[in-house]
Design a protein around this motif. Structure first.
Motif, PDB file in Angstrom:
ATOM      1  N   SER A   1       0.843  -1.179   0.000  1.00 48.31           N
ATOM      2  CA  SER A   1       0.000   0.000   0.000  1.00 48.31           C
ATOM      3  C   SER A   1       0.882   1.233   0.000  1.00 48.31           C
ATOM      4  N   LEU A   2       0.523   2.206  -0.825  1.00 45.76           N
ATOM      5  CA  LEU A   2       1.300   3.411  -1.019  1.00 45.76           C
ATOM      6  C   LEU A   2       0.440   4.610  -0.669  1.00 45.76           C
TER       7      LEU A   2
ATOM      8  N   GLU B   1       0.466  -3.576 -11.253  1.00 44.13           N
ATOM      9  CA  GLU B   1      -0.893  -3.948 -10.856  1.00 44.13           C
ATOM     10  C   GLU B   1      -1.467  -2.957  -9.844  1.00 44.13           C
ATOM     11  N   VAL B   2      -1.411  -1.693 -10.203  1.00 42.43           N
ATOM     12  CA  VAL B   2      -1.857  -0.610  -9.336  1.00 42.43           C
ATOM     13  C   VAL B   2      -3.380  -0.528  -9.345  1.00 42.43           C
ATOM     14  N   GLU B   3      -3.963  -0.503  -8.171  1.00 41.22           N
ATOM     15  CA  GLU B   3      -5.406  -0.329  -8.051  1.00 41.22           C
ATOM     16  C   GLU B   3      -5.712   1.160  -7.980  1.00 41.22           C
ATOM     17  N   ASP B   4      -6.915   1.534  -8.356  1.00 41.25           N
ATOM     18  CA  ASP B   4      -7.313   2.934  -8.305  1.00 41.25           C
ATOM     19  C   ASP B   4      -7.126   3.478  -6.900  1.00 41.25           C
TER      20      ASP B   4
ATOM     21  N   SER C   1      -9.008   8.229  -1.552  1.00 40.73           N
ATOM     22  CA  SER C   1      -8.606   9.501  -0.935  1.00 40.73           C
ATOM     23  C   SER C   1      -9.163   9.589   0.476  1.00 40.73           C
ATOM     24  N   PRO C   2      -8.404   9.105   1.490  1.00 41.12           N
ATOM     25  CA  PRO C   2      -8.898   9.176   2.866  1.00 41.12           C
ATOM     26  C   PRO C   2      -8.935  10.603   3.405  1.00 41.12           C
ATOM     27  N   ALA C   3      -8.206  11.518   2.766  1.00 41.10           N
ATOM     28  CA  ALA C   3      -8.213  12.928   3.177  1.00 41.10           C
ATOM     29  C   ALA C   3      -7.887  13.768   1.954  1.00 41.10           C
ATOM     30  N   GLU C   4      -8.327  14.991   1.981  1.00 42.40           N
ATOM     31  CA  GLU C   4      -8.090  15.885   0.860  1.00 42.40           C
ATOM     32  C   GLU C   4      -6.602  15.963   0.540  1.00 42.40           C
ATOM     33  N   GLY C   5      -6.282  15.713  -0.720  1.00 43.33           N
ATOM     34  CA  GLY C   5      -4.897  15.809  -1.160  1.00 43.33           C
ATOM     35  C   GLY C   5      -4.048  14.584  -0.885  1.00 43.33           C
ATOM     36  N   ARG C   6      -4.558  13.598  -0.191  1.00 38.05           N
ATOM     37  CA  ARG C   6      -3.817  12.357   0.084  1.00 38.05           C
ATOM     38  C   ARG C   6      -4.489  11.230  -0.680  1.00 38.05           C
ATOM     39  N   GLN C   7      -3.685  10.361  -1.255  1.00 37.29           N
ATOM     40  CA  GLN C   7      -4.224   9.228  -1.978  1.00 37.29           C
ATOM     41  C   GLN C   7      -3.506   7.961  -1.541  1.00 37.29           C
ATOM     42  N   VAL C   8      -4.254   6.875  -1.518  1.00 38.66           N
ATOM     43  CA  VAL C   8      -3.722   5.571  -1.147  1.00 38.66           C
ATOM     44  C   VAL C   8      -3.993   4.613  -2.302  1.00 38.66           C
ATOM     45  N   SER C   9      -2.960   3.937  -2.770  1.00 40.93           N
ATOM     46  CA  SER C   9      -3.086   2.948  -3.836  1.00 40.93           C
ATOM     47  C   SER C   9      -2.471   1.638  -3.378  1.00 40.93           C
ATOM     48  N   ASP C  10      -3.097   0.550  -3.755  1.00 43.45           N
ATOM     49  CA  ASP C  10      -2.512  -0.762  -3.524  1.00 43.45           C
ATOM     50  C   ASP C  10      -1.783  -1.181  -4.797  1.00 43.45           C
ATOM     51  N   PHE C  11      -0.742  -1.991  -4.643  1.00 43.72           N
ATOM     52  CA  PHE C  11       0.053  -2.426  -5.782  1.00 43.72           C
ATOM     53  C   PHE C  11       0.552  -3.837  -5.534  1.00 43.72           C
ATOM     54  N   ALA C  12       1.009  -4.496  -6.619  1.00 44.73           N
ATOM     55  CA  ALA C  12       1.530  -5.859  -6.501  1.00 44.73           C
ATOM     56  C   ALA C  12       3.025  -5.855  -6.190  1.00 44.73           C
TER      57      ALA C  12
END
Length: 165
Positions: free
Chosen positions: A15-16, A35-38, A41-52
């Protein structure tokens, strides 16, 4: 920064978390994550992506591309989490989640000392404009859990990020 890929071979992905207002997926893939998942956004301006998987320079390339600090946790069968964080100014730190289980895997704990990781994580959080909680940070880096993802969530909260779950 030491490479953690030796232990994450055959891992369960990761997780990134990064601050970005642009579409993150393209930047993440260009940095060598697969294999990046969409992104969520748990908070404004922050994003979390899962990857292989990620490459040895993926974090540095991503931070260079976004111009923002980033933190990732790569998981070994949900048992152990390898933390890697980078700032645009070159600040880096690494840590290990679920140390007792990591020891069972034969991962040398001395490669991931806790006290320097706490100090570097606090500096990373400050550079990221976050308000970290040192006690929670220590708890995340020394605690045990059935799944390393639980400690990863605690780590992100300890760094001053919103609870990703």
């Amino acid at each position: 920064m030491a490479s953690i890929s030796f232990w994450t071979t055959g891992n369960s992905g990761g997780s990134l978390t990064v601050r970005s207002t642009a579409g993150l997926r393209g930047l993440v893939e260009a940095a060598g994550f697969t294999e990046v998942e969409d992104a969520e956004s748990p908070a404004e301006g922050r994003q979390v992506s899962d990857f292989a998987e990620s490459g040895p320079r993926s974090m540095v390339d991503l931070v260079r591309g976004t111009g923002a600090p980033a933190v990732l946790v790569s998981f070994l069968d949900s048992d152990v989490g390898f933390v890697e964080a980078v700032t645009p100014g070159g600040g880096t730190w690494e840590a290990l989640l679920n140390r007792a289980v990591a020891d069972d895997y034969g991962i040398p704990l001395d490669r991931f000392p806790v006290e320097p990781a706490v100090k570097e994580a606090l500096a990373w959080a400050a550079a990221a404009g976050l308000t970290p909680d040192e006690d929670l940070l220590l708890q995340a880096l020394t605690g045990s859990a059935a799944f390393a993802e639980e400690l990863s969530s605690l780590l992100l909260v300890a760094l001053g990020l919103p609870d990703p779950s």
